[in-house]
Scaffold this motif. Structure first.
Motif, PDB file in Angstrom:
ATOM      1  N   SER A 134       0.899  -1.249   0.043  1.00 38.68           N
ATOM      2  CA  SER A 134       0.020   0.015   0.047  1.00 38.68           C
ATOM      3  C   SER A 134       0.857   1.261   0.252  1.00 38.68           C
ATOM      4  N   ALA A 135       2.051   1.217   0.831  1.00 38.56           N
ATOM      5  CA  ALA A 135       2.816   2.210   0.778  1.00 38.56           C
ATOM      6  C   ALA A 135       3.506   2.563  -0.449  1.00 38.56           C
ATOM      7  N   ASN A 136       3.783   1.489  -1.210  1.00 36.24           N
ATOM      8  CA  ASN A 136       4.479   1.405  -2.402  1.00 36.24           C
ATOM      9  C   ASN A 136       3.757   1.988  -3.509  1.00 36.24           C
ATOM     10  N   ALA A 137       2.422   1.421  -3.348  1.00 36.76           N
ATOM     11  CA  ALA A 137       1.695   1.973  -4.569  1.00 36.76           C
ATOM     12  C   ALA A 137       1.318   3.508  -4.272  1.00 36.76           C
ATOM     13  N   ALA A 138       1.187   4.071  -3.084  1.00 30.64           N
ATOM     14  CA  ALA A 138       1.132   5.468  -2.885  1.00 30.64           C
ATOM     15  C   ALA A 138       2.363   6.231  -3.555  1.00 30.64           C
ATOM     16  N   LEU A 139       3.537   5.949  -3.269  1.00 30.72           N
ATOM     17  CA  LEU A 139       4.667   6.353  -3.997  1.00 30.72           C
ATOM     18  C   LEU A 139       4.684   6.118  -5.472  1.00 30.72           C
ATOM     19  N   HIS A 140       4.235   5.147  -5.889  1.00 32.02           N
ATOM     20  CA  HIS A 140       4.211   4.953  -7.165  1.00 32.02           C
ATOM     21  C   HIS A 140       3.135   5.827  -8.023  1.00 32.02           C
ATOM     22  N   ARG A 141       2.025   6.229  -7.263  1.00 29.75           N
ATOM     23  CA  ARG A 141       1.212   7.423  -7.572  1.00 29.75           C
ATOM     24  C   ARG A 141       1.631   8.606  -7.767  1.00 29.75           C
ATOM     25  N   LEU A 142       2.527   8.979  -6.880  1.00 31.80           N
ATOM     26  CA  LEU A 142       3.296  10.225  -6.852  1.00 31.80           C
ATOM     27  C   LEU A 142       4.398  10.323  -8.258  1.00 31.80           C
ATOM     28  N   LEU A 143       4.885   9.102  -8.402  1.00 24.25           N
ATOM     29  CA  LEU A 143       5.952   9.158  -9.363  1.00 24.25           C
ATOM     30  C   LEU A 143       5.214   9.211 -10.702  1.00 24.25           C
ATOM     31  N   MET A 144       3.996   8.659 -10.792  1.00 30.91           N
ATOM     32  CA  MET A 144       3.339   8.807 -12.072  1.00 30.91           C
ATOM     33  C   MET A 144       2.910  10.537 -12.482  1.00 30.91           C
ATOM     34  N   ALA A 145       2.624  10.953 -11.299  1.00 32.70           N
ATOM     35  CA  ALA A 145       2.147  12.456 -11.362  1.00 32.70           C
ATOM     36  C   ALA A 145       3.653  13.272 -11.877  1.00 32.70           C
ATOM     37  N   GLU A 146       4.909  12.800 -11.405  1.00 36.10           N
ATOM     38  CA  GLU A 146       6.035  13.489 -11.751  1.00 36.10           C
ATOM     39  C   GLU A 146       6.302  13.269 -13.337  1.00 36.10           C
ATOM     40  N   VAL A 147       6.143  11.948 -13.681  1.00 39.11           N
ATOM     41  CA  VAL A 147       6.399  11.563 -15.022  1.00 39.11           C
ATOM     42  C   VAL A 147       5.404  12.487 -16.007  1.00 39.11           C
ATOM     43  N   GLU A 148       4.203  12.707 -15.751  1.00 40.08           N
ATOM     44  CA  GLU A 148       3.377  13.400 -16.367  1.00 40.08           C
ATOM     45  C   GLU A 148       3.694  14.873 -16.576  1.00 40.08           C
ATOM     46  N   ARG A 149       4.291  15.323 -15.720  1.00 43.27           N
ATOM     47  CA  ARG A 149       4.834  16.940 -15.534  1.00 43.27           C
ATOM     48  C   ARG A 149       5.963  17.145 -16.338  1.00 43.27           C
ATOM     49  N   HIS A 150       6.980  16.084 -16.124  1.00 44.52           N
ATOM     50  CA  HIS A 150       8.440  16.215 -16.546  1.00 44.52           C
ATOM     51  C   HIS A 150       9.131  15.195 -17.368  1.00 44.52           C
ATOM     52  N   VAL A 151       8.346  14.250 -17.960  1.00 44.69           N
ATOM     53  CA  VAL A 151       9.015  13.335 -19.164  1.00 44.69           C
ATOM     54  C   VAL A 151       8.361  13.364 -20.258  1.00 44.69           C
ATOM     55  N   SER A 152       9.138  13.074 -21.189  1.00 44.28           N
ATOM     56  CA  SER A 152       8.648  12.954 -22.444  1.00 44.28           C
ATOM     57  C   SER A 152       9.347  12.269 -23.505  1.00 44.28           C
ATOM     58  N   PHE A 169       6.143   4.910 -22.343  1.00 54.91           N
ATOM     59  CA  PHE A 169       6.947   4.823 -20.802  1.00 54.91           C
ATOM     60  C   PHE A 169       5.954   4.828 -19.757  1.00 54.91           C
ATOM     61  N   ASP A 170       4.964   5.711 -19.839  1.00 56.89           N
ATOM     62  CA  ASP A 170       3.746   6.174 -18.920  1.00 56.89           C
ATOM     63  C   ASP A 170       2.957   4.871 -18.744  1.00 56.89           C
ATOM     64  N   THR A 171       2.490   4.211 -19.873  1.00 56.49           N
ATOM     65  CA  THR A 171       1.659   3.053 -19.686  1.00 56.49           C
ATOM     66  C   THR A 171       2.391   1.811 -19.010  1.00 56.49           C
ATOM     67  N   TRP A 172       3.899   1.666 -19.667  1.00 57.18           N
ATOM     68  CA  TRP A 172       4.484   0.609 -19.057  1.00 57.18           C
ATOM     69  C   TRP A 172       4.704   0.859 -17.576  1.00 57.18           C
ATOM     70  N   LEU A 173       4.753   1.918 -17.192  1.00 55.51           N
ATOM     71  CA  LEU A 173       4.824   2.375 -15.625  1.00 55.51           C
ATOM     72  C   LEU A 173       3.662   1.621 -14.886  1.00 55.51           C
ATOM     73  N   ILE A 174       2.402   2.241 -15.398  1.00 54.94           N
ATOM     74  CA  ILE A 174       1.092   1.887 -14.993  1.00 54.94           C
ATOM     75  C   ILE A 174       1.208   0.105 -14.797  1.00 54.94           C
ATOM     76  N   ARG A 175       1.372  -0.466 -15.777  1.00 50.95           N
ATOM     77  CA  ARG A 175       1.410  -1.917 -15.970  1.00 50.95           C
ATOM     78  C   ARG A 175       2.208  -2.777 -15.126  1.00 50.95           C
ATOM     79  N   ARG A 176       3.537  -2.086 -15.009  1.00 54.42           N
ATOM     80  CA  ARG A 176       4.544  -3.158 -14.588  1.00 54.42           C
ATOM     81  C   ARG A 176       4.257  -3.511 -12.925  1.00 54.42           C
TER      82      ARG A 176
END
Length: 407
Positions: free
Chosen positions: A216-234, A400-407
C-alpha cells in the motif's frame, strides 16, 4: 472469503471466459486448477524443464488429471541443462516466456499462477536477506503484465496448507518436488527459516500482512511518481527526456525510482541496476556530461536529462529480416521486400553515410544506437536518421507512462 469465493472472483473486475493455468503437479497449482475449473473454461499448461528425471512423469500426471476432467492440457519443454547463472531465476524467466507464447498462440490473455502466502513469505525473507527496499519487500504482486499476458495469483493470501486441505477433501492427489528439500536453493532455506520463526508468531500469514501494508505504501509512492512523469518526462524517437529543473526538486526516492524505471524501459532489462551504481549516477547527474549504465547512455545537458540506448550495448546485435520485417532490440523494423538484408545498429560508420541526420533533431549518440538495415557492409536504410525510402522503425513496447502503470 472461502477458497471457492476467491476462485469465483479472483479475476474481477474484468473476468475472462477462458483462463490459462500454469500447473506443475504440486499442491498449490493443482488446487488452483481444480478451483478455477469450477467457474471458468480453463486450459492447463505444464513446463517440463528437463532438470530432473521425474519432471516428465509429473507433467504426465497433470495430463492424466486433465484428461479425466475434460480439461485441455499442453506440455512445453525447456532445456534447463543449458541454463547459465541463477538456475531458479532462469527457470522462472523460461516459464514466463514459454507460457506467454503458448497463451498468445491459443488466444488466452489471462494466466493463473498457484502462488500462496507461503511463497510470499519465503520471497519476503529472501529479499530481506538481499537488503531490498520498499519495492522488493512489498512482495509478489497479485496481478501483473508480462509477455503479452495478464498474470494472476488468486490465492496469494491463502496458505499452502489451506489449499492442501481442499485437495484432501476433494480426493485430489499431487506430487512433491524433491528440489523443495534441496538446501542449496535460497527458497528452501527461507522455508526452513519460517519454521524457526513460527514460534515467535512470524508465520506466512503474518508476513503476508506485512507485505500488504508495504505494498500500500509502495502504491502511494508509485502514484506520486506517475504524477511527476506526467509533468516532467517526454519521449522522443525512443529516448526519454526529463526536465532537469523538475527532476532537481523531486523527492530523492522519486528521483531514484524514475531513473531506475527509465533505464529498464530503455534497456528492456527485467531487473534494476545495483543500488550502489544508481546512487553514484544520481550523485553525478547535476554535472553536465555523458554516463553509461545498464546498457543506456545518460546525458546531462542544460535543461534536460536524456536517456537513450548505449550503442556499445547493441553493437553486436544482428537480426535477419524475414518478410521485410524484424524485431531488433526494442524496435520493430518494416520496409520493402529485399533479399539478404539484416538489421543492426547504425553505429558511427553508418551515421557517416547519412548526410541529413542533423535534420532529425536527434543526438549523434541516439542515432548510433538506432536500427539500420544492412546488406553486408552496405547501408540500405536508417529510418531514424532519415536515410532510405520506405523503411520504418517503431518501439515495440508500451509508451513509458503506460509501461509504468502496468509493471
Amino acid at each position: 472469503m472461502t477458497l471457492d469465493d476467491i476462485a469465483r472472483h479472483g479475476f474481477d473486475p474484468d473476468a475472462p471466459r477462458r483462463v490459462g493455468v500454469a500447473v506443475s503437479g504440486g499442491s498449490d497449482s493443482m488446487a488452483t486448477l481444480a478451483l478455477l475449473a469450477a467457474h471458468f473454461e480453463v486450459a492447463a499448461v505444464t513446463v517440463d524443464h528437463g532438470l530432473r528425471t521425474e519432471a516428465a512423469e509429473e507433467a504426465a500426471f497433470v495430463g492424466r488429471f486433465c484428461a479425466d476432467r475434460g480439461i485441455s492440457h499442453t506440455i512445453l519443454r525447456w532445456d534447463g541443462a543449458s541454463a547459465e547463472g541463477n538456475l531458479m531465476d532462469a527457470a522462472r524467466r523460461a516459464r514466463l516466456g514459454l507460457i506467454g507464447a503458448w497463451a498468445g498462440s491459443t488466444g488466452i490473455s489471462h494466466v493463473a499462477l498457484g502462488h500462496t502466502a507461503d511463497d510470499q513469505a519465503e520471497t519476503f525473507l529472501m529479499r530481506l536477506a538481499r537488503e531490498a527496499g520498499l519495492e522488493g519487500l512489498s512482495g509478489m504482486r497479485p496481478r501483473f503484465e508480462a509477455e503479452g499476458v495478464t498474470w494472476h495469483r488468486p490465492f496469494l493470501t491463502q496458505t499452502r496448507e489451506a489449499l492442501r486441505d481442499y485437495l484432501r477433501r476433494q480426493g485430489i492427489a499431487w506430487v512433491d518436488d524433491p528440489s523443495n528439500e534441496n538446501e542449496r536453493f535460497d527458497r528452501v532455506k527461507a522455508r526452513q527459516a519460517l519454521g524457526t520463526l513460527k514460534s515467535l508468531g512470524v508465520d506466512a500469514q503474518a508476513i503476508a500482512g506485512v507485505t500488504t501494508n508495504l505494498a500500500s505504501a509502495n502504491a502511494a509512492l508509485h502514484r506520486l511518481l506517475m504524477a511527476e512523469v506526467e509533468r516532467h518526462v517526454s519521449e522522443q524517437s525512443g529516448d526519454l527526456l526529463i526536465d532537469a529543473t523538475g527532476f532537481s526538486v523531486m523527492n530523492p526516492e522519486l528521483q531514484r525510482r524514475l531513473i531506475v524505471a527509465a533505464l529498464r524501459w530503455i534497456s528492456g532489462a527485467d531487473y534494476a541496476p545495483r543500488a550502489a551504481k544508481v546512487q553514484t549516477l544520481l550523485a553525478e547527474l547535476p554535472r553536465q556530461g555523458d554516463r553509461t549504465l545498464h546498457g543506456c547512455r545518460i546525458t546531462s545537458a542544460k535543461g534536460a536529462l536524456r536517456i537513450t540506448r548505449e550503442a556499445q550495448a547493441v553493437a553486436d546485435l544482428r537480426v535477419t529480416l524475414e518478410d521485410s520485417a524484424a524485431t531488433w532490440d526494442r524496435w520493430v523494423v518494416t520496409g520493402p521486400a529485399m533479399d539478404a538484408t539484416e538489421v543492426a545498429a547504425l553505429g558511427e560508420a553508418g551515421l557517416r553515410q547519412c548526410p541529413d541526420w542533423r535534420e532529425t533533431g536527434l543526438p549523434r549518440a541516439s542515432l548510433a544506437a538506432s536500427p539500420a538495415i544492412w546488406r553486408g557492409e552496405t547501408l540500405v536504410a536508417a529510418p531514424l536518421a532519415g536515410f532510405g525510402i520506405g523503411w520504418q522503425a517503431r518501439i515495440c513496447r508500451d509508451a513509458f507512462d503506460t509501461w509504468l502503470i502496468r509493471r
